[in-house]
Motif scaffolding. Sequence first.
Motif, mmCIF file in Angstrom:
data_model
loop_
_atom_site.group_PDB
_atom_site.id
_atom_site.type_symbol
_atom_site.label_atom_id
_atom_site.label_comp_id
_atom_site.label_asym_id
_atom_site.label_seq_id
_atom_site.Cartn_x
_atom_site.Cartn_y
_atom_site.Cartn_z
ATOM 1 N N TRP A 1 66.172 9.807 23.474
ATOM 2 C CA TRP A 1 65.920 11.002 24.289
ATOM 3 C C TRP A 1 64.542 11.583 23.979
ATOM 4 N N ALA A 2 64.249 11.737 22.677
ATOM 5 C CA ALA A 2 62.981 12.356 22.268
ATOM 6 C C ALA A 2 61.788 11.551 22.780
ATOM 7 N N ILE A 3 61.833 10.254 22.590
ATOM 8 C CA ILE A 3 60.715 9.408 23.022
ATOM 9 C C ILE A 3 60.561 9.476 24.537
ATOM 10 N N SER A 4 61.672 9.421 25.257
ATOM 11 C CA SER A 4 61.582 9.471 26.724
ATOM 12 C C SER A 4 61.102 10.834 27.223
ATOM 13 N N ASN A 5 61.137 11.842 26.356
ATOM 14 C CA ASN A 5 60.663 13.172 26.710
ATOM 15 C C ASN A 5 59.330 13.511 26.046
ATOM 16 N N GLY A 6 58.618 12.488 25.600
ATOM 17 C CA GLY A 6 57.280 12.689 25.062
ATOM 18 C C GLY A 6 57.225 13.258 23.660
ATOM 19 N N LEU A 7 58.337 13.187 22.945
ATOM 20 C CA LEU A 7 58.390 13.690 21.565
ATOM 21 C C LEU A 7 58.586 12.497 20.640
ATOM 22 N N ASP A 8 57.522 11.740 20.440
ATOM 23 C CA ASP A 8 57.667 10.479 19.722
ATOM 24 C C ASP A 8 57.374 10.548 18.227
ATOM 25 N N CYS A 9 57.028 11.711 17.729
ATOM 26 C CA CYS A 9 56.793 11.870 16.295
ATOM 27 C C CYS A 9 57.991 12.602 15.692
ATOM 28 N N ILE A 10 58.914 11.827 15.112
ATOM 29 C CA ILE A 10 60.158 12.388 14.574
ATOM 30 C C ILE A 10 60.169 12.216 13.064
ATOM 31 N N ASN A 11 60.416 13.315 12.370
ATOM 32 C CA ASN A 11 60.594 13.293 10.916
ATOM 33 C C ASN A 11 62.088 13.372 10.638
ATOM 34 N N TRP A 12 62.608 12.403 9.901
ATOM 35 C CA TRP A 12 64.036 12.364 9.573
ATOM 36 C C TRP A 12 64.228 13.012 8.212
ATOM 37 N N ASN A 13 64.941 14.130 8.176
ATOM 38 C CA ASN A 13 65.197 14.849 6.930
ATOM 39 C C ASN A 13 66.658 14.662 6.550
ATOM 40 N N ILE A 14 66.899 14.072 5.410
ATOM 41 C CA ILE A 14 68.258 13.785 4.961
ATOM 42 C C ILE A 14 68.822 15.018 4.260
ATOM 43 N N VAL A 15 69.902 15.558 4.812
ATOM 44 C CA VAL A 15 70.564 16.727 4.223
ATOM 45 C C VAL A 15 71.269 16.288 2.935
ATOM 46 N N THR A 16 71.044 17.033 1.866
ATOM 47 C CA THR A 16 71.719 16.724 0.591
ATOM 48 C C THR A 16 72.635 17.854 0.135
ATOM 49 N N THR A 17 72.357 19.074 0.601
ATOM 50 C CA THR A 17 73.218 20.201 0.239
ATOM 51 C C THR A 17 73.512 21.026 1.477
ATOM 52 N N PRO A 18 74.668 21.601 1.579
ATOM 53 C CA PRO A 18 75.777 21.425 0.645
ATOM 54 C C PRO A 18 76.309 19.997 0.689
ATOM 55 N N TRP A 19 76.879 19.559 -0.400
ATOM 56 C CA TRP A 19 77.279 18.163 -0.536
ATOM 57 C C TRP A 19 78.209 17.702 0.580
ATOM 58 N N VAL A 20 79.041 18.590 1.084
ATOM 59 C CA VAL A 20 79.998 18.208 2.115
ATOM 60 C C VAL A 20 79.299 17.859 3.433
ATOM 61 N N TYR A 21 78.056 18.296 3.624
ATOM 62 C CA TYR A 21 77.288 17.966 4.827
ATOM 63 C C TYR A 21 76.369 16.760 4.618
ATOM 64 N N SER A 22 76.304 16.267 3.420
ATOM 65 C CA SER A 22 75.464 15.116 3.111
ATOM 66 C C SER A 22 76.173 13.834 3.529
ATOM 67 N N ILE A 23 75.470 12.968 4.265
ATOM 68 C CA ILE A 23 76.094 11.703 4.664
ATOM 69 C C ILE A 23 76.359 10.811 3.454
ATOM 70 N N LYS A 24 75.705 11.101 2.345
ATOM 71 C CA LYS A 24 75.941 10.324 1.132
ATOM 72 C C LYS A 24 77.320 10.608 0.544
ATOM 73 N N SER A 25 77.965 11.669 1.001
ATOM 74 C CA SER A 25 79.291 12.036 0.495
ATOM 75 C C SER A 25 80.437 11.472 1.326
ATOM 76 N N ILE A 26 80.113 10.893 2.484
ATOM 77 C CA ILE A 26 81.167 10.364 3.343
ATOM 78 C C ILE A 26 81.875 9.221 2.605
ATOM 79 N N PRO A 27 83.183 9.277 2.529
ATOM 80 C CA PRO A 27 83.922 8.254 1.778
ATOM 81 C C PRO A 27 83.779 6.847 2.350
#
Length: 147
Positions: free
Chosen positions: A65-91
């Motif tokens: 979606w972003a690229i097709s709308n001219g927003l091609d510079c995306i920074n991916w920020n990995i959420v670490t806290t709170p731990w329950v929202y971190s994808i690293k905590s998914i069982p």
Amino acid sequence: VEITLSLDDIGNRFEYNRYPLKWDKVLLTIEYLKQLSIDHKNIHLTVNYSVSVFTWYYAQEFKSWAISNGLDCINWNIVTTPWVYSIKSIPNNIKETVDPSLQFYDLIGKTSNDSWTTEFWKLTSLLDQQRGQDFNQTFPELAKHYH
């Protein structure tokens, strides 16, 4: 001049993640800023996308979606806290139910926490009740895996 938009998804998923913002108003702002960057070559738009238990599953769709709308510079920020929202905590048992070709798949389930499912649903249900939202309706694909 760099203007960074904090967009964690699109449509109703954006509204869930960025409550109480409304997607239609954000789209108007994005269009205004895109025009501003066209009119002024020194303005550059970038996007920050927070990768969390709510967003990782949809990251590739967002990127398209972003690229097709001219927003091609995306920074991916990995959420670490709170731990329950971190994808690293998914069982690991949840990791085993999703497509391994999904972006960020390799980050989930590294340190499985047996209480994640209980804690996630406790917090999510509370916020849904307070905000008048429904995780299951907004994220049906994730709900299928997280239950």
